[in-house]
Design a protein around this motif. Structure first.
Motif, PDB file in Angstrom:
ATOM      1  N   THR A 104       0.837  -1.205   0.000  1.00  0.00           N
ATOM      2  CA  THR A 104       0.000   0.000   0.000  1.00  0.00           C
ATOM      3  C   THR A 104       0.870   1.252   0.000  1.00  0.00           C
ATOM      4  OG1 THR A 104      -1.699  -1.177   1.257  1.00  0.00           O
ATOM      5  CG2 THR A 104      -1.855   1.220   1.204  1.00  0.00           C
ATOM      6  N   LEU A 105       1.925   1.228   0.797  1.00  0.00           N
ATOM      7  CA  LEU A 105       2.853   2.355   0.826  1.00  0.00           C
ATOM      8  C   LEU A 105       3.579   2.496  -0.501  1.00  0.00           C
ATOM      9  CD1 LEU A 105       4.377   4.644   2.193  1.00  0.00           C
ATOM     10  CD2 LEU A 105       5.907   2.941   3.218  1.00  0.00           C
ATOM     11  N   VAL A 106       4.014   1.364  -1.077  1.00  0.00           N
ATOM     12  CA  VAL A 106       4.712   1.404  -2.367  1.00  0.00           C
ATOM     13  C   VAL A 106       3.807   1.995  -3.445  1.00  0.00           C
ATOM     14  CG1 VAL A 106       5.724  -0.006  -4.208  1.00  0.00           C
ATOM     15  CG2 VAL A 106       6.247  -0.505  -1.805  1.00  0.00           C
ATOM     16  N   ASP A 107       2.532   1.606  -3.436  1.00  0.00           N
ATOM     17  CA  ASP A 107       1.577   2.167  -4.410  1.00  0.00           C
ATOM     18  C   ASP A 107       1.443   3.674  -4.224  1.00  0.00           C
ATOM     19  OD1 ASP A 107       1.106  -0.311  -5.489  1.00  0.00           O
ATOM     20  OD2 ASP A 107      -0.738  -0.688  -4.355  1.00  0.00           O
ATOM     21  N   ALA A 108       1.385   4.121  -2.971  1.00  0.00           N
ATOM     22  CA  ALA A 108       1.281   5.556  -2.695  1.00  0.00           C
ATOM     23  C   ALA A 108       2.521   6.293  -3.190  1.00  0.00           C
ATOM     24  CB  ALA A 108       1.095   5.787  -1.190  1.00  0.00           C
ATOM     25  N   ILE A 109       3.690   5.700  -2.993  1.00  0.00           N
ATOM     26  CA  ILE A 109       4.940   6.313  -3.466  1.00  0.00           C
ATOM     27  C   ILE A 109       4.923   6.427  -4.986  1.00  0.00           C
ATOM     28  CG2 ILE A 109       7.427   5.962  -3.695  1.00  0.00           C
ATOM     29  CD1 ILE A 109       7.383   4.670  -0.912  1.00  0.00           C
ATOM     30  N   LYS A 110       4.498   5.365  -5.646  1.00  0.00           N
ATOM     31  CA  LYS A 110       4.469   5.382  -7.115  1.00  0.00           C
ATOM     32  C   LYS A 110       3.461   6.400  -7.643  1.00  0.00           C
ATOM     33  CE  LYS A 110       6.188   0.690  -7.782  1.00  0.00           C
ATOM     34  NZ  LYS A 110       5.913  -0.689  -8.278  1.00  0.00           N
ATOM     35  N   ARG A 111       2.335   6.537  -6.941  1.00  0.00           N
ATOM     36  CA  ARG A 111       1.368   7.570  -7.346  1.00  0.00           C
ATOM     37  C   ARG A 111       1.997   8.948  -7.260  1.00  0.00           C
ATOM     38  NH1 ARG A 111      -2.539   4.555  -4.277  1.00  0.00           N
ATOM     39  NH2 ARG A 111      -2.355   6.007  -2.537  1.00  0.00           N
ATOM     40  N   GLN A 112       2.753   9.182  -6.178  1.00  0.00           N
ATOM     41  CA  GLN A 112       3.377  10.483  -5.985  1.00  0.00           C
ATOM     42  C   GLN A 112       4.423  10.763  -7.054  1.00  0.00           C
ATOM     43  OE1 GLN A 112       1.964  12.231  -3.461  1.00  0.00           O
ATOM     44  NE2 GLN A 112       2.971  13.979  -4.375  1.00  0.00           N
ATOM     45  N   VAL A 113       5.129   9.702  -7.491  1.00  0.00           N
ATOM     46  CA  VAL A 113       6.123   9.847  -8.563  1.00  0.00           C
ATOM     47  C   VAL A 113       5.441  10.296  -9.843  1.00  0.00           C
ATOM     48  CG1 VAL A 113       7.743   8.601 -10.039  1.00  0.00           C
ATOM     49  CG2 VAL A 113       7.718   8.165  -7.595  1.00  0.00           C
ATOM     50  N   ILE A 114       4.290   9.676 -10.146  1.00  0.00           N
ATOM     51  CA  ILE A 114       3.547  10.029 -11.356  1.00  0.00           C
ATOM     52  C   ILE A 114       3.111  11.491 -11.316  1.00  0.00           C
ATOM     53  CG2 ILE A 114       1.431   9.592 -12.664  1.00  0.00           C
ATOM     54  CD1 ILE A 114       1.634   6.662 -11.710  1.00  0.00           C
ATOM     55  N   ILE A 115       2.575  11.910 -10.150  1.00  0.00           N
ATOM     56  CA  ILE A 115       2.128  13.299 -10.002  1.00  0.00           C
ATOM     57  C   ILE A 115       3.285  14.256 -10.210  1.00  0.00           C
ATOM     58  CG2 ILE A 115       1.250  15.003  -8.360  1.00  0.00           C
ATOM     59  CD1 ILE A 115      -0.448  12.812  -7.130  1.00  0.00           C
ATOM     60  N   SER A 116       4.403  13.991  -9.559  1.00  0.00           N
ATOM     61  CA  SER A 116       5.562  14.888  -9.622  1.00  0.00           C
ATOM     62  C   SER A 116       6.070  15.041 -11.049  1.00  0.00           C
ATOM     63  CB  SER A 116       6.682  14.364  -8.723  1.00  0.00           C
ATOM     64  OG  SER A 116       6.281  14.364  -7.385  1.00  0.00           O
ATOM     65  N   LYS A 117       6.156  13.917 -11.763  1.00  0.00           N
ATOM     66  CA  LYS A 117       6.665  13.963 -13.131  1.00  0.00           C
ATOM     67  C   LYS A 117       5.755  14.786 -14.032  1.00  0.00           C
ATOM     68  CE  LYS A 117       9.341   9.668 -13.219  1.00  0.00           C
ATOM     69  NZ  LYS A 117       9.456   8.306 -13.790  1.00  0.00           N
ATOM     70  N   LYS A 118       4.448  14.580 -13.884  1.00  0.00           N
ATOM     71  CA  LYS A 118       3.519  15.294 -14.757  1.00  0.00           C
ATOM     72  C   LYS A 118       3.463  16.779 -14.431  1.00  0.00           C
ATOM     73  CE  LYS A 118       0.590  11.424 -16.095  1.00  0.00           C
ATOM     74  NZ  LYS A 118      -0.778  10.867 -16.188  1.00  0.00           N
ATOM     75  N   VAL A 119       3.541  17.104 -13.135  1.00  0.00           N
ATOM     76  CA  VAL A 119       3.514  18.515 -12.738  1.00  0.00           C
ATOM     77  C   VAL A 119       4.768  19.225 -13.207  1.00  0.00           C
ATOM     78  CG1 VAL A 119       3.578  20.089 -10.782  1.00  0.00           C
ATOM     79  CG2 VAL A 119       1.986  18.175 -10.777  1.00  0.00           C
ATOM     80  N   LYS A 120       5.919  18.595 -13.016  1.00  0.00           N
ATOM     81  CA  LYS A 120       7.189  19.221 -13.381  1.00  0.00           C
ATOM     82  C   LYS A 120       7.350  19.361 -14.882  1.00  0.00           C
ATOM     83  CE  LYS A 120       9.628  17.774  -9.213  1.00  0.00           C
ATOM     84  NZ  LYS A 120      10.649  16.876  -8.617  1.00  0.00           N
TER      85      LYS A 120
END
Length: 434
Positions: A104-120
């Protein structure tokens, strides 16, 4: 990816370190306290996973100190769920309730990676759209807008009342743009966001030499807004010591800069707003009754999103299109199940929360259709029946209990002044040991 784990429980800290080390793409650093982390965390860190209930410096204060510089995932026990909700208000996008599976934590981390990449990677201008446009309508909204438009034609002071997130600044701008002052400036100031010792100079300006850092003279918001509209948000948080000065400005239409003696004439229309119960503040001598009547010439009650259900879908669709443009995403749409969930959710954070949820779902969605799962409303739904006020009360009670009713320490943890904390203790009738 460089991940910092901040957790005071050594067993939990070691468990997370061991489990996440299995993923080669993660580079881990662990800290036993927020204070230790603040001293050592640098710009190489991509993501912080932090507990909330920690000694020395609470997780909420830690997040405030980070000031949005890092992506953050919060982990918390059931007893501190309200603090996790508070962390979401501070910009945290994910929080997990202990105990949880590592996956569950790993999924949350991966979601955050996706958000960061798209925002940046976004190349769009991040400037705000015209806040005077209402993208949806309802009977409740139309009633409030009709009253606001009538008020706009006059120069009378307007007091906007409503829950947090209903769009009070949007309404204030609407009043301004439909008034004879539309060609003048619209200046907004949040009373709760500016330290008490700086608020007077922000409002009225200062003269050179008024204090140590006053190397030049500076105009205040009243002077800058001359000929236009000044929006005073969270007016109930204005220190009682400044209320008399504001009353004089409204009566005499002159201001005096800090450190100065010359009176300066101002021509400003005042629109103020609050989500607090000012009548209770008046009863407790925390807000001047004469000032209230000056500000409340025309009261406008802005309905909550729960009272404007027919606006939810249009606002969600409009926001979705804007997010897709902003982040250069493929065209997206909501599934029937997702729309049903959006319409049935209670939205305690009102329009602000709706916009946040839609933006998050658009960024994280892997398909052209946003599903029910993409909304991530399950954790929010556990608090459907709780109002923002009730959650804030529980948060304050919990913090006070954790510091044995030390109000100075509690105020520090909550990120507010002791004066504001005292007001909220009185507002919610919280018992505190003397």
């Amino acid at each position: 990816m460089n991940i910092a784990i901040v957790e005071d429980d050594i067993n939990m800290r070691k468990s997370l370190e061991f489990a996440l080390s299995e993923y080669k793409e993660f580079s881990l650093t662990t800290y036993k306290s927020a204070i230790d982390a603040l001293k050592k965390i640098d710009s190489s860190v991509d993501l912080i996973v932090t507990d909330i209930n920690m000694p020395g410096m609470d997780g909420i204060e830690f997040i405030k100190e980070l000031d949005g510089r890092y992506d953050i995932i919060v982990i918390t026990g059931n007893a501190t769920l309200n603090r996790a909700i508070e962390s979401v208000r501070l910009g945290v996008k994910d929080f997990l309730t202990k105990p949880f599976e590592v996956d569950t934590l790993v999924d949350a981390i991966k979601r955050q990676v996706i958000i960061s990449k798209k925002v940046k990677s976004s190349k769009k201008d991040d400037s705000k759209s015209d806040n005077s446009d209402f993208v949806a309508s309802s009977d409740a909204l139309d009633k409030a807008l009709k009253l606001s438009k009538k008020a706009a034609r006059t120069d009378a002071s307007v007091l906007l009342m409503g829950e947090s997130g209903v769009g009070k600044e949007l309404f204030a701008n609407f009043v301004h743009k439909n008034s004879p002052r539309a060609k003048g400036k619209f200046i907004a100031i949040n009373m709760a966001a500016i330290p008490e010792n700086l608020l007077e100079s922000e409002l009225f300006g200062y003269e050179k030499g008024a204090f140590t850092d006053a190397t030049t003279s500076k105009k205040g918001h009243f002077e800058i807004a001359h000929g236009g509209t000044l929006f005073l948000d969270e007016i109930a948080e204005m220190p009682i010591s400044l209320q008399a000065k504001l009353l004089r400005v409204l009566q005499e239409r002159v201001i005096t800069r800090v450190g100065g003696t010359k009176e300066i004439e101002i021509d400003v229309r005042i629109v103020s707003a609050t989500n607090a119960d000012i009548h209770k503040a008046i009863e407790k001598n925390e807000f001047r009754e004469d000032l209230y009547y000056r500000l409340n010439t025309i009261p406008v009650k802005i309905p909550s999103l729960r009272e404007r259900k027919e606006e939810i879908e249009p606002i969600a669709n409009y926001t979705l299109k804007e997010v897709c443009k902003k982040y250069e995403l493929d065209e997206l749409e909501f599934s029937k199940e997702a729309l049903k969930e959006l319409n049935s959710y209670s939205w305690p954070g009102n329009i602000r929360e709706l916009i946040s949820v839609v933006e998050r779902a658009a960024i994280l969605s892997d398909n052209n259709v946003i599903s029910l799962e993409d909304l991530f409303l399950d954790s929010r739904n556990t608090n459907k029946t709780k109002s923002i006020d009730s959650m804030e009360k529980e948060l304050i009670q919990e913090v006070l209990q954790s510091v044995q009713d030390d109000k100075l320490e509690a105020a520090k943890i909550l990120g507010m002044s002791k004066v504001v904390l005292d007001k909220k203790i009185n507002k919610y009738n919280i018992e505190v040991a003397l």
